[in-house]
Design an enzyme around this catalytic site. Structure first.
Site, mmCIF file in Angstrom:
data_model
loop_
_atom_site.group_PDB
_atom_site.id
_atom_site.type_symbol
_atom_site.label_atom_id
_atom_site.label_comp_id
_atom_site.label_asym_id
_atom_site.label_seq_id
_atom_site.Cartn_x
_atom_site.Cartn_y
_atom_site.Cartn_z
ATOM 1 N N ASP A 4 22.574 -15.420 18.271
ATOM 2 C CA ASP A 4 21.495 -16.080 17.542
ATOM 3 C C ASP A 4 20.512 -16.656 18.559
ATOM 4 O OD1 ASP A 4 20.668 -17.391 14.761
ATOM 5 O OD2 ASP A 4 20.459 -18.909 16.315
ATOM 6 N N ASP A 37 16.642 -13.514 13.484
ATOM 7 C CA ASP A 37 16.872 -13.680 14.925
ATOM 8 C C ASP A 37 18.331 -13.448 15.294
ATOM 9 O OD1 ASP A 37 17.718 -15.902 13.529
ATOM 10 O OD2 ASP A 37 17.329 -17.295 15.166
#
Length: 277
Positions: free
Chosen positions: A147, A190
């Site tokens: 992430d 993301d």
């Protein structure tokens, strides 16, 4: 292939397998629709493969001795045979173009267009296959869940195009750091995930920590001010197959829990799943 013709199939041995389309070789001239006088051998015919008025390849045909004798005796027969070959070439050109289009569409269906990695659809199928193989042959298998830290802040401060640049560079760093047998996927937003076949938890952790350090010092291009590059950290969650992990859903869930632990503990760190989590 670009400005070159490459031999993809042949029943005779070719002295070369690659020809520049802008040279004076007979294959190149055929692809350009030019006269090949003096380059064609007796009993040979070279014709372009066309699709939608574009040349996508070249076909070379050799006729046996009996056919050649028939050609020499009759211009009408020779012209008719050449017409048949050109019709065949046009049909093959359309078939090849359709096959290429099919593979392009198939690739697009499993590829993330922004980062040129695999997408969530491909990840689901690939992880299932790798899990079956790992369980059957008692092999190691690890997942790295990734992430981008504070990604919303990057988008809010610098704009979404800047966020896209960061994602693209993260994907490129993953590609450079991973092996050919590893599978890199963008799950969306993301988040990325990497499937590591034949890799236990210790080796996956060591590899991930090296990647974390690399990214933490990496200078991401700032599209608004090239003189002031941006920095971004990554949080990592790692999970590995054990005798207690019975399916791919459980392995993914363990990696997700490890990632959540990394984000909750301060971000820009590597956390591994354990049975105590």
């Amino acid at each position: 292939e670009g400005d070159n013709l490459e031999v993809k199939y042949s029943t005779v041995k070719q002295p070369l397998t690659r020809f520049n389309r802008f040279k004076n070789h007979k294959f190149a001239k055929a692809s350009r629709g030019e006269d090949m006088s003096g380059l064609i051998q007796p009993g040979e015919l070279v014709v372009p493969l066309r699709s939608k008025d574009q040349v996508i390849g070249v076909m070379q045909i050799f006729f046996d001795e009996d056919q050649r004798m028939l050609f020499e005796d009759s211009d009408l027969v020779r012209t008719g045979q050449e017409d048949i070959v050109r019709t065949l070439a046009n049909t093959l050109g359309l078939l090849i173009d359709n096959i290429m289009l099919y593979h392009t569409v198939k690739q697009q269906a499993i590829t993330d267009q922004l980062c040129s990695t695999f997408n969530r659809r491909y990840f689901d199928h690939k992880l299932k296959d790798e899990m079956k193989r790992a369980i059957r042959y008692k092999r190691d298998l690890s997942l790295i869940y990734i992430d981008v830290d504070n990604f919303k802040e990057i988008n809010d401060t610098h704009g979404h195009p800047q966020g896209d640049v960061v994602l693209q560079h993260v994907a490129n760093l993953l590609k450079k750091d991973c092996r050919d047998i590893d599978t890199i996927c963008r799950l969306g937003g993301d988040e990325f995930i990497v499937i590591l076949p034949e890799t236990d938890l210790a080796h996956a952790t060591m590899k991930t920590e090296q990647l974390r350090k690399l990214v933490s010092t990496y200078e991401f291009p700032n599209i608004n001010n090239l003189k002031e590059p941006l920095h971004a950290g990554l949080s990592f969650g790692i999970a590995a197959r054990t005798h207690r992990v019975v399916n791919e859903e459980q392995l993914f869930r363990n990696a997700d829990r490890a990632l959540y632990k990394a984000k909750r503990s301060g971000r820009n760190m590597v956390c591994c799943y354990s049975d105590e989590d």
